[in-house]
Design an enzyme around this catalytic site. Structure first.
Site, short mmCIF file in Angstrom:
data_model
loop_
_atom_site.label_atom_id
_atom_site.label_comp_id
_atom_site.label_asym_id
_atom_site.label_seq_id
_atom_site.Cartn_x
_atom_site.Cartn_y
_atom_site.Cartn_z
N ASN A 72 -8.16 -9.51 0.84
CA ASN A 72 -7.99 -10.88 1.34
C ASN A 72 -7.71 -10.93 2.85
O ASN A 72 -7.23 -11.93 3.36
CB ASN A 72 -6.92 -11.64 0.53
CG ASN A 72 -5.59 -10.90 0.51
OD1 ASN A 72 -5.38 -9.96 1.27
ND2 ASN A 72 -4.69 -11.34 -0.36
N HIS A 132 2.61 -19.97 0.19
CA HIS A 132 1.86 -18.74 0.46
C HIS A 132 0.51 -18.76 -0.27
O HIS A 132 0.41 -18.40 -1.43
CB HIS A 132 2.71 -17.55 -0.02
CG HIS A 132 2.23 -16.22 0.45
ND1 HIS A 132 3.00 -15.09 0.39
CD2 HIS A 132 1.05 -15.82 0.98
CE1 HIS A 132 2.32 -14.07 0.87
NE2 HIS A 132 1.13 -14.48 1.22
N GLN A 143 10.52 -15.81 -1.52
CA GLN A 143 9.53 -16.69 -2.14
C GLN A 143 9.76 -16.74 -3.64
O GLN A 143 9.95 -15.67 -4.24
CB GLN A 143 8.11 -16.20 -1.82
CG GLN A 143 7.78 -16.39 -0.34
CD GLN A 143 6.36 -16.03 0.03
OE1 GLN A 143 5.98 -16.14 1.17
NE2 GLN A 143 5.56 -15.58 -0.90
N ARG A 178 4.54 -12.00 7.12
CA ARG A 178 5.66 -12.08 6.19
C ARG A 178 6.77 -12.89 6.83
O ARG A 178 7.07 -12.72 8.03
CB ARG A 178 6.19 -10.68 5.83
CG ARG A 178 5.35 -9.90 4.83
CD ARG A 178 5.22 -10.60 3.47
NE ARG A 178 4.36 -9.87 2.54
CZ ARG A 178 3.09 -10.16 2.26
NH1 ARG A 178 2.51 -11.20 2.84
NH2 ARG A 178 2.41 -9.45 1.38
P1 NDP Z 1 -3.76 -3.45 8.03
O1 NDP Z 1 -3.08 -2.29 7.42
O2 NDP Z 1 -5.23 -3.40 8.25
O3 NDP Z 1 -3.12 -3.79 9.43
C1 NDP Z 1 -1.78 -3.71 9.69
C2 NDP Z 1 -1.63 -3.38 11.15
O4 NDP Z 1 -0.27 -3.56 11.51
C3 NDP Z 1 -2.01 -1.96 11.47
O5 NDP Z 1 -2.92 -1.98 12.56
C4 NDP Z 1 -0.68 -1.37 11.87
O6 NDP Z 1 -0.74 -0.49 12.95
C5 NDP Z 1 0.05 -2.56 12.42
N1 NDP Z 1 1.47 -2.30 12.53
C6 NDP Z 1 2.29 -1.68 11.66
N2 NDP Z 1 3.54 -1.64 12.14
C7 NDP Z 1 3.49 -2.25 13.35
C8 NDP Z 1 4.47 -2.51 14.32
N3 NDP Z 1 5.74 -2.10 14.18
N4 NDP Z 1 4.09 -3.18 15.42
C9 NDP Z 1 2.80 -3.57 15.59
N5 NDP Z 1 1.83 -3.33 14.70
C10 NDP Z 1 2.19 -2.68 13.58
O7 NDP Z 1 -3.37 -4.71 7.12
P2 NDP Z 1 -3.99 -6.18 7.12
O8 NDP Z 1 -4.37 -6.55 8.50
O9 NDP Z 1 -4.98 -6.33 6.03
O10 NDP Z 1 -2.68 -6.98 6.66
C11 NDP Z 1 -1.53 -7.04 7.49
C12 NDP Z 1 -0.39 -7.73 6.77
O11 NDP Z 1 -0.71 -9.10 6.57
C13 NDP Z 1 -0.07 -7.20 5.36
O12 NDP Z 1 0.73 -6.06 5.39
C14 NDP Z 1 0.64 -8.39 4.75
O13 NDP Z 1 2.02 -8.36 5.07
C15 NDP Z 1 0.00 -9.58 5.45
N6 NDP Z 1 -0.92 -10.29 4.54
C16 NDP Z 1 -0.67 -11.61 4.23
C17 NDP Z 1 -1.46 -12.26 3.32
C18 NDP Z 1 -1.24 -13.72 3.00
O14 NDP Z 1 -1.73 -14.19 1.97
N7 NDP Z 1 -0.55 -14.47 3.84
C19 NDP Z 1 -2.57 -11.59 2.64
C20 NDP Z 1 -2.85 -10.26 3.15
C21 NDP Z 1 -2.01 -9.63 4.03
P3 NDP Z 1 -1.13 1.04 12.86
O15 NDP Z 1 -1.72 1.25 11.49
O16 NDP Z 1 -2.10 1.09 13.98
O17 NDP Z 1 0.12 1.77 13.07
#
Ligand code: NDP
Length: 403
Positions: free
Chosen positions: A147, A333, A314, A285
């Site tokens: 998603n 959400h 939530q 989140r």
């Molecule tokens: P990804 O794993 O593709 O992306 C997460 C990114 O966050 C990675 O690039 C990671 O960096 C980065 N990251 C981790 N820690 C940090 C930090 N301390 N500072 C900056 N960047 C950081 O996941 P998605 O993009 O698919 O999803 C991201 C988040 O969105 C999910 O974990 C979830 O919490 C939320 N989400 C919400 C939904 C909703 O319905 N509202 C649905 C889907 C997701 P790197 O790996 O480069 O270290």
């Protein structure tokens, strides 16, 4: 025989729909980076139907019962007397969606003597105490990418809604008014504005890609930089800290997972570093931002608007200040649970279950914790530890409803 405990949100108040607005879903062959969509052996549902609520059962009952397993589905998830807590004790597998999270705290994990696998039907496994899962050797898996694009679309919608003042203008129509000056007094164009994403993973980079045609200046912060050719193609500027980025941005969007490093990242000090009158959009989140600091910044005008669909806990209590703070565009959400997304994460959940019961490896990209350590996507995007603290407050929603 295994027992699978599945926590899903309630059915629609008027019962399951007898028809849907659209007859089918578009066919998507692959995710943008080439990753394959879920590949279960079969599915027992019609894509486009409600699957994420209790009666939808993620389309799993026929498959699981056909294989001799027991499936328990409930929305009653909070508090010591909840069905979730009672059924957890001898469950082998827990399935939960972030929209209506079955919080798996260390205390609950300690009670779950048979638990081997926690599946997030969606993305974001912060409702599981990952440290406790690591310590107990429980596998945690999510349906990576299912998603991400759904959320990116929601982020773009919310940025445009806030900056252009859409929701209050729509309200004037409902009220029978024609109050153009009231609507225009808070309405701007995004063209030329600076927008920054905290994290440029699957969602963050899809947001950047979608905002580029609006002629906005693009910025990002991430622990790992995007490849140089992608930075060049998007014309996006990397910053080596969130602090450095937010002071330049008119709009900030948060797209990182919740883990100990990002818990409360946007506290009053960080919001104070933002440009006065900036907009903040958080679909990642709720706990990444300080609840009261956001409400105070909207009251003072430090933030011109706040939108998102994630809260903590939530469901949010009835008196949560984000329900009533000024200039917000919150939804429950929902961004990752469009009917389109549900078809993908229901299929992905089935794929993970098939692998688990067949003794085949779960795809690396779906893994968050395995074998007592962060693994797969978890090793890349999370840090070890726990972010479930305070989740017990979720039971206030049920208590307020029955009072
Ligand atoms: P990804 O794993 O593709 O992306 C997460 C990114 O966050 C990675 O690039 C990671 O960096 C980065 N990251 C981790 N820690 C940090 C930090 N301390 N500072 C900056 N960047 C950081 O996941 P998605 O993009 O698919 O999803 C991201 C988040 O969105 C999910 O974990 C979830 O919490 C939320 N989400 C919400 C939904 C909703 O319905 N509202 C649905 C889907 C997701 P790197 O790996 O480069 O270290």
């Amino acid at each position: 025989m295994a027992k699978i405990l599945c926590v899903l949100y309630d059915d629609p108040v008027d019962g399951m729909p007898s028809s849907y607005p659209r007859g089918d879903l578009p066919t998507i062959e692959r995710y943008p980076d080439g990753q394959a969509l879920p590949t279960p052996r079969a599915i027992d549902f019609k894509p486009g139907e409600l699957l994420g609520c209790v009666s939808g059962e993620l389309g799993l009952r026929e498959y699981l019962e056909g294989a001799g397993h027991r499936l328990v589905v409930t929305s009653d998830k909070d508090g010591p007397d909840s069905e979730f807590e009672r059924e957890l004790v001898d469950s082998d597998v827990v399935i939960s969606q972030p929209f209506w999270p079955g919080y798996l705290t260390a205390e609950r994990i300690a009670k779950a003597r048979n638990l081997k696998l926690a599946i997030t039907a969606g993305i974001g496994s912060d409702h599981v105490d990952l440290q406790a899962a690591i310590d107990k050797g429980i596998t945690v898996a999510e349906v990576t990418y299912c998603n991400s694009i759904s959320v990116a679309e929601h982020v773009v919608m919310m940025i445009l809604s806030l900056v252009r003042n859409y929701l209050p203008s729509h309200e004037w129509v409902l009220k029978g008014g024609w109050n153009i000056a009231d609507c225009a007094a808070r309405s701007y164009d995004v063209e030329g504005m600076h927008v920054g994403t905290v994290a440029a993973g699957r969602i963050g980079s899809a947001v950047l890609r979608r905002l580029k045609p609006f002629d906005m200046h693009l910025h990002y912060f991430d622990r790992h930089r995007l490849p140089a050719d992608v930075e060049q193609e998007l014309g996006v500027e990397w910053h080596d800290s969130v602090e450095d980025m937010v002071r330049l941005c008119d709009v900030v969007t948060i797209n990182c997972p919740l883990h100990p490093e990002t818990d409360n990242l946007f506290d009053s000090a960080m919001i104070g570093r933002m440009k006065r009158g900036a907009y903040l959009v958080n679909t990642a989140r709720g706990k990444i931002v300080d609840r009261d600091a956001v409400a105070a910044a909207l009251e003072s005008g430090q933030l011109a608007g706040y939108a998102g669909d994630v809260w903590f806990p939530q469901p949010a209590p009835r008196d949560h200040p984000w329900r009533t703070m000024p200039n917000h565009g919150m939804t429950p959400h929902i961004s990752g649970t469009s009917l389109s997304a549900q078809a993908r994460y229901a299929a992905g959940t089935r794929e993970i279950l098939e692998c688990f019961f067949d003794g085949r490896p779960i795809r690396d990209e779906y893994l968050i914790v395995e074998g007592g350590r962060l693994a797969g996507t978890g090793a890349h995007s999370y840090s070890p530890g726990d972010a479930t603290g305070g989740s017990e407050e979720a039971q206030r929603f049920k208590a307020d409803s029955t009072a």
